[in-house]
Motif scaffolding. Structure first.
Motif, mmCIF file in Angstrom:
data_model
loop_
_atom_site.group_PDB
_atom_site.id
_atom_site.type_symbol
_atom_site.label_atom_id
_atom_site.label_comp_id
_atom_site.label_asym_id
_atom_site.label_seq_id
_atom_site.Cartn_x
_atom_site.Cartn_y
_atom_site.Cartn_z
ATOM 1 N N GLN A 177 28.545 41.892 37.803
ATOM 2 C CA GLN A 177 29.863 41.382 37.450
ATOM 3 C C GLN A 177 30.303 41.922 36.092
ATOM 4 O O GLN A 177 31.490 42.209 35.874
ATOM 5 C CB GLN A 177 29.847 39.853 37.439
ATOM 6 N N GLN A 178 29.350 42.078 35.181
ATOM 7 C CA GLN A 178 29.655 42.677 33.879
ATOM 8 C C GLN A 178 30.119 44.114 34.051
ATOM 9 O O GLN A 178 31.071 44.556 33.400
ATOM 10 C CB GLN A 178 28.423 42.624 32.982
ATOM 11 N N ASN A 179 29.453 44.864 34.948
ATOM 12 C CA ASN A 179 29.845 46.248 35.191
ATOM 13 C C ASN A 179 31.275 46.348 35.709
ATOM 14 O O ASN A 179 31.990 47.314 35.400
ATOM 15 C CB ASN A 179 28.884 46.894 36.185
ATOM 16 N N ILE A 185 32.322 53.317 31.628
ATOM 17 C CA ILE A 185 31.599 53.489 30.363
ATOM 18 C C ILE A 185 30.830 52.239 29.952
ATOM 19 O O ILE A 185 30.127 52.242 28.936
ATOM 20 C CB ILE A 185 32.553 53.889 29.221
ATOM 21 N N GLY A 186 30.944 51.161 30.713
ATOM 22 C CA GLY A 186 30.200 49.956 30.383
ATOM 23 C C GLY A 186 30.861 49.164 29.268
ATOM 24 O O GLY A 186 31.883 49.564 28.703
ATOM 25 N N THR A 187 30.255 48.065 28.921
ATOM 26 C CA THR A 187 30.806 47.170 27.899
ATOM 27 C C THR A 187 30.119 47.317 26.549
ATOM 28 O O THR A 187 30.491 46.653 25.585
ATOM 29 C CB THR A 187 30.697 45.711 28.363
ATOM 30 N N GLY A 188 29.095 48.171 26.458
ATOM 31 C CA GLY A 188 28.431 48.409 25.181
ATOM 32 C C GLY A 188 26.993 47.939 25.166
ATOM 33 O O GLY A 188 26.585 47.093 25.969
ATOM 34 N N SER A 189 26.228 48.491 24.233
ATOM 35 C CA SER A 189 24.804 48.203 24.143
ATOM 36 C C SER A 189 24.546 46.723 23.892
ATOM 37 O O SER A 189 25.178 46.099 23.031
ATOM 38 C CB SER A 189 24.194 49.041 23.015
ATOM 39 N N ARG A 190 23.620 46.168 24.673
ATOM 40 C CA ARG A 190 23.147 44.787 24.559
ATOM 41 C C ARG A 190 24.250 43.750 24.747
ATOM 42 O O ARG A 190 24.091 42.584 24.364
ATOM 43 C CB ARG A 190 22.467 44.562 23.210
ATOM 44 N N THR A 191 25.395 44.132 25.324
ATOM 45 C CA THR A 191 26.443 43.143 25.572
ATOM 46 C C THR A 191 26.110 42.223 26.738
ATOM 47 O O THR A 191 26.802 41.234 26.956
ATOM 48 C CB THR A 191 27.795 43.838 25.841
ATOM 49 N N TYR A 192 25.048 42.546 27.485
ATOM 50 C CA TYR A 192 24.619 41.615 28.526
ATOM 51 C C TYR A 192 24.265 40.260 27.924
ATOM 52 O O TYR A 192 24.408 39.226 28.580
ATOM 53 C CB TYR A 192 23.409 42.183 29.280
ATOM 54 N N ALA A 211 19.725 34.017 29.459
ATOM 55 C CA ALA A 211 18.929 35.247 29.467
ATOM 56 C C ALA A 211 19.458 36.238 28.439
ATOM 57 O O ALA A 211 20.669 36.445 28.327
ATOM 58 C CB ALA A 211 18.965 35.871 30.852
ATOM 59 N N ASP A 212 18.540 36.860 27.701
ATOM 60 C CA ASP A 212 18.908 37.933 26.783
ATOM 61 C C ASP A 212 18.942 39.278 27.490
ATOM 62 O O ASP A 212 19.620 40.200 27.056
ATOM 63 C CB ASP A 212 17.904 38.014 25.618
ATOM 64 N N PHE A 213 18.184 39.405 28.577
ATOM 65 C CA PHE A 213 18.098 40.660 29.327
ATOM 66 C C PHE A 213 18.254 40.365 30.813
ATOM 67 O O PHE A 213 17.999 39.246 31.273
ATOM 68 C CB PHE A 213 16.753 41.358 29.072
ATOM 69 N N ALA A 214 18.621 41.401 31.564
ATOM 70 C CA ALA A 214 18.854 41.237 33.001
ATOM 71 C C ALA A 214 17.562 41.268 33.807
ATOM 72 O O ALA A 214 17.586 41.060 35.017
ATOM 73 C CB ALA A 214 19.791 42.335 33.503
ATOM 74 N N HIS A 215 16.438 41.549 33.166
ATOM 75 C CA HIS A 215 15.145 41.674 33.857
ATOM 76 C C HIS A 215 15.206 42.745 34.944
ATOM 77 O O HIS A 215 14.546 42.635 35.981
ATOM 78 C CB HIS A 215 14.702 40.326 34.436
ATOM 79 N N ASN A 216 16.005 43.750 34.705
ATOM 80 C CA ASN A 216 16.076 44.949 35.535
ATOM 81 C C ASN A 216 16.766 45.999 34.671
ATOM 82 O O ASN A 216 17.984 45.928 34.456
ATOM 83 C CB ASN A 216 16.859 44.694 36.820
ATOM 84 N N ASP A 217 15.998 46.955 34.160
ATOM 85 C CA ASP A 217 16.551 47.910 33.203
ATOM 86 C C ASP A 217 17.628 48.793 33.817
ATOM 87 O O ASP A 217 18.527 49.260 33.110
ATOM 88 C CB ASP A 217 15.427 48.780 32.628
ATOM 89 N N TYR A 218 17.558 49.040 35.118
ATOM 90 C CA TYR A 218 18.553 49.898 35.759
ATOM 91 C C TYR A 218 19.893 49.174 35.879
ATOM 92 O O TYR A 218 20.950 49.746 35.596
ATOM 93 C CB TYR A 218 18.062 50.338 37.134
#
Length: 338
Positions: A177-179, A185-192, A211-218
């Motif tokens: 949903q963020q994508n 070009i995405g929303t920026g580094s670590r904006t998740y 969550a700080d991370f999506a637990h899926n780097d891809y």
């Protein structure tokens, strides 16, 4: 080879801490004044057991590859083999499901390379091949038997209803949903970190922390850097994987053409181990945020560096045609941008 020695030292340090934590003090950590938060699972120098599992899953195939093909004496081969097995045992003690899947992938890739390079030899030595296969199955079965109850509990259905791990698909959904906010070009580094709160699913249990991370780097790469970042990452992986595989294929062709080069090569060992290690990290990164951990990211860079210049066999070179130049040129442009 100095980097390999550093990795051996780090692996031994982690293994020693794992056995100390498993047998005496699960909260013991190497940093004074701090204690581990995962008291039910070992972690070595890592606080999170999953991160230790990722490290061990990546270095174990490298040590085993050096034991198989490295230019060294029999005593060092035995020690490297034993170190690889200790890494796998310590990994099993972390109880990391992603780590176990990653280790299985890395070992499968390494086994495939062994079979590919030695396929002509196996035809003449079927008994030895079957013996090696039987030993491998016995080792895998032994590790599974030692940790059977733990593995059964970790992989049981009930294990997916008590923690954030139950909600990982919902975390991935938030990243997608963020994508959609900025697909290219995405929303920026670590904006998740922020968008995971905005798109938190109502299905997520109230006890689960943000969550700080999506637990899926891809998926997180796609969310933070968009399709451009995802394509650049794919080019990076393909370019280095192709570079390593070309060396292995060259050794194979030399055998087929009857020139029979010595397979006792440090370049071959490092290349095969790096390919298997990166395959392990690649699988684990699909269920965790390994590449956001600095130490694992540095390890990944080391393995990519090995594949970037794996060495070569002496051969007659021909000038590459335009079709062969295109991927190389594209990667030279894409990788710095990434």
């Amino acid at each position: 080879i100095g980097v390999v020695r550093i990795l051996i030292f780090l692996a031994l340090a982690n293994i020693a801490l794992v056995f100390w934590q498993a047998g005496f003090d699960p909260g013991f950590w190497v940093f004074p004044g701090y204690s581990r938060t995962y008291l039910d699972r070992v972690g070595g120098v890592f606080n999170n057991p999953n991160h230790l599992a990722g490290f061990l899953a990546a270095v174990a195939p490298l040590f085993l590859a050096l034991a198989i093909w490295g230019r060294t004496g029999p005593h060092r081969r035995i020690l490297l083999s034993f170190l690889g097995l200790l890494c796998l045992l310590a990994l099993a003690l972390t109880q990391s499901r992603g780590g176990l899947l990653a280790a299985g992938t890395g070992l499968a890739v390494l086994a495939a390379i062994v079979l590919w390079l030695h396929r002509s030899t196996w035809r003449d030595r079927t008994g030895i091949a079957l013996a090696v296969l039987a030993i491998g199955l016995l080792i895998a079965g032994g590790l599974a038997a030692v940790n059977f109850k733990v593995l059964e509990q970790r992989f049981a259905e009930g294990a997916f209803t008590r923690s954030m791990e139950a909600n990982r698909p919902l975390l991935w959904k938030a990243a997608l949903q963020q994508n959609a906010e900025s697909p290219l070009i995405g929303t920026g580094s670590r904006t998740y970190f922020y968008y995971s709160r905005k798109f938190r699913s109502p299905e997520m249990h109230v006890s689960v922390l943000e969550a700080d991370f999506a637990h899926n780097d891809y998926v997180q790469m796609l969310a933070d850097y968009g399709w451009i970042g995802a394509v650049l990452l794919a080019l990076l992986i393909l370019a280095h994987g192709r570079s390593g595989w070309r060396l292995i294929r060259r050794y194979s062709h030399e055998y087929e053409e009857g020139r029979r080069p010595s397979l006792q090569s440090r370049h071959l060992a490092l290349t095969a181990g790096a390919l298997a290690g990166l395959a392990a990290l690649g699988v684990h990164a699909s269920v965790d945020f390994l590449l956001h951990v600095p130490s694992i990211a540095i390890l990944s860079a080391v393995l990519l560096g090995i594949l970037a210049n794996p060495g070569h066999l002496p051969r007659r070179e021909t000038a590459p045609g335009p079709a062969r130049k295109l991927p190389s040129t594209a990667c030279r442009v894409a990788i710095p941008l990434a």
